[in-house]
Enzyme design. Sequence first.
Site, mmCIF file in Angstrom:
data_model
loop_
_atom_site.group_PDB
_atom_site.id
_atom_site.type_symbol
_atom_site.label_atom_id
_atom_site.label_comp_id
_atom_site.label_asym_id
_atom_site.label_seq_id
_atom_site.Cartn_x
_atom_site.Cartn_y
_atom_site.Cartn_z
ATOM 1 N N GLY A 143 0.855 -1.186 0.000
ATOM 2 C CA GLY A 143 0.000 0.000 0.000
ATOM 3 C C GLY A 143 0.888 1.231 0.000
ATOM 4 N N LYS B 93 0.286 -9.891 -0.256
ATOM 5 C CA LYS B 93 -0.529 -11.081 0.019
ATOM 6 C C LYS B 93 -1.443 -11.483 -1.144
ATOM 7 C CE LYS B 93 -3.803 -12.524 3.599
ATOM 8 N NZ LYS B 93 -4.547 -12.017 4.748
ATOM 9 N N GLU C 275 -13.222 17.729 5.222
ATOM 10 C CA GLU C 275 -13.899 16.560 5.789
ATOM 11 C C GLU C 275 -14.170 16.860 7.259
ATOM 12 O OE1 GLU C 275 -11.762 12.960 4.814
ATOM 13 O OE2 GLU C 275 -12.013 13.303 2.674
ATOM 14 N N THR D 195 1.667 -15.088 1.254
ATOM 15 C CA THR D 195 1.173 -14.730 2.597
ATOM 16 C C THR D 195 2.278 -14.931 3.621
ATOM 17 O OG1 THR D 195 -0.991 -15.521 1.949
ATOM 18 C CG2 THR D 195 -0.632 -15.247 4.304
ATOM 19 N N HIS E 50 -16.579 3.912 9.916
ATOM 20 C CA HIS E 50 -16.937 5.012 9.020
ATOM 21 C C HIS E 50 -18.456 5.152 9.061
ATOM 22 C CE1 HIS E 50 -17.186 7.597 5.550
ATOM 23 N NE2 HIS E 50 -15.870 7.684 5.518
ATOM 24 N N ARG F 210 -15.868 11.733 13.330
ATOM 25 C CA ARG F 210 -16.400 10.486 12.784
ATOM 26 C C ARG F 210 -17.015 9.566 13.837
ATOM 27 N NH1 ARG F 210 -12.353 7.738 8.621
ATOM 28 N NH2 ARG F 210 -12.909 9.546 7.403
ATOM 29 N N HIS G 239 -13.805 0.559 9.444
ATOM 30 C CA HIS G 239 -13.041 1.259 8.402
ATOM 31 C C HIS G 239 -11.532 1.254 8.635
ATOM 32 C CE1 HIS G 239 -12.482 4.054 5.139
ATOM 33 N NE2 HIS G 239 -12.021 5.012 5.915
ATOM 34 N N GLU H 4 -1.066 1.701 8.399
ATOM 35 C CA GLU H 4 -2.180 1.331 9.291
ATOM 36 C C GLU H 4 -1.809 0.260 10.311
ATOM 37 O OE1 GLU H 4 -5.820 0.458 7.185
ATOM 38 O OE2 GLU H 4 -6.895 -0.055 9.024
ATOM 39 N N ARG I 205 -9.205 8.838 14.701
ATOM 40 C CA ARG I 205 -8.376 9.409 13.628
ATOM 41 C C ARG I 205 -9.120 10.523 12.887
ATOM 42 N NH1 ARG I 205 -8.029 8.298 8.110
ATOM 43 N NH2 ARG I 205 -9.608 6.693 8.390
ATOM 44 N N LEU J 288 -3.437 8.451 4.921
ATOM 45 C CA LEU J 288 -2.510 8.372 3.774
ATOM 46 C C LEU J 288 -1.277 9.213 4.076
ATOM 47 C CD1 LEU J 288 -4.907 8.608 0.654
ATOM 48 C CD2 LEU J 288 -3.885 6.570 1.645
HETATM 49 C C1 SIN Z 1 -13.337 8.951 3.181
HETATM 50 O O1 SIN Z 1 -13.172 9.236 2.015
HETATM 51 O O2 SIN Z 1 -14.341 9.246 3.823
HETATM 52 C C2 SIN Z 1 -12.264 8.198 3.900
HETATM 53 C C3 SIN Z 1 -11.283 9.133 4.408
HETATM 54 C C4 SIN Z 1 -10.521 8.531 5.532
HETATM 55 O O3 SIN Z 1 -10.819 7.416 5.971
HETATM 56 O O4 SIN Z 1 -9.633 9.191 6.033
#
Ligand code: SIN
Length: 479
Positions: A12, A33, A111, A148, A222, A269, A329, A354, A365, A371
């Site tokens: 990732g 994996k 956001e 794996t 989420h 969130r 999430h 993560e 978070r 990211l």
């Molecule tokens: C999203 O697009 O809602 C996810 C963003 C995140 O998990 O930070």
Amino acid sequence: MMQYDVVIVGAGIAGLYAALHLPTSKKVLIINKAQPWECNTFYAQGGITTARNDADIPVHISDTMNAGAGMCNAEAVSVLSHQSQDVIDDLITRGFEFDRDDAGHLLYTKEAAHSENRILHAGGDATGRHIHHFLLGKNPHPMLSEATVIDLLIEEEQACGVLVDYKGTRRQIRAGHVIIASGGVGSLYEFHTNAYSISGDIQGICVEKNIKLEMMEMMQFHPTVYVGNTSVQKQLLSEALRGEGAIVEDENGYRFLFDYDEHGELAPRDIVSRAIFDYSQKHHQQVYLSFKKFDNEYFQKRFPNIYLNLNALGFNLPRQRVPISPAFHYAIGGIKTNLDGEVESVKGLYAIGEVASTGVHGANRLASNSLLEGLVFARRAAKKVLAFKATECPQIVQVTEEVLIREGDKAKKDRLRRIMWDKVSIVRTHDGLREAKEEIDAMLVKKIGRLLKLRLLTAREIVKSALARKTSIGVHYIS
Ligand code: SIN
């Protein structure tokens, strides 16, 4: 047996960005994996946070700490924010294209719980996919896919490599530096937004090897996910939708979120997830995400993938509202590291992204910080790898000989996913957690395969941490 300088487990954003900072003079192998795109980065929609400028750094830090309910590691948050502009500039300099307006200026969206528009995006709502594709294209090192990791090779507190199962054959892959970037725990839960391959295996190996996991009770849900599709992975409806005007309403169009928090759709969130959960339980009503404020053309351009994916599921967006539920999430907790991604109890072992717990997210978070965390701490770990020469490992290292899968594992795996969803998710009770632990313990003493055992060990750690935290904070809510 294969010998490398560095093995990276996971492809990732964190694994690939670490790889990009390791020169080809080093023998590096990335182990993956599943197929290369089956990672949570690929499915990340909303975007990536950055401090907009130096003046925004203290504000970004304060937003992150507030969302984290005072449980963030302040030093880690400071590193994250101070280095944000630098890693974003690095991506842009290497040729990555974030979305821009017609005049060529970067577009920033908002956001929940951000007091500033500071989220960059790409491909509208396909930020993760675009970054992932870009990093894969730049990756200078070989990759072994569909392998794996079933054990970590550790001798005398020194990382010596990994044991993989590659298409049914076990292989030791030796390396003096092992960077774990394998992601979270999505598949432990019945409803989740994660890639199917993300199942907390390495966290389970850490439990076996007494490598410290922390904050494992901090599992993030989420708020806005369409869970009506048949696949295991559910359809995320990005928080950026709410950031730009989508609203949460009940069957009668009532915006009940304001009864729970004055910020309504833009509350942190954990608050929004819990409010949706609580309201639908108390009022026996379906909750919806409504897009009526959006212009048709703008919506299709700004959120092209959500538009297409939901269209394929029979919804006509933005005209039609979508039934939503919270879903698992993101794993906030993970392998404890220092600010350079090092796992301090094992020389040469690192965790980033993560799977790691750097402390930046605290108890909840802040959206789109993950990211960014992947980039910042991957680069720091890569620098550390280059600064240290690994010690020689002994030739013989003890590894597992356990059978990977046994008959009956699938049913137990499904049972685990249900237990985690019913008893270890958005609202927890002490009794429910104790019952979950008892059932997990009972499965662990049965004749089971190693892969299920690793999932169960990780799940048990989440439950144990949740039981140990007696009061509610952030995403950990005890009723
Ligand atoms: C999203 O697009 O809602 C996810 C963003 C995140 O998990 O930070």
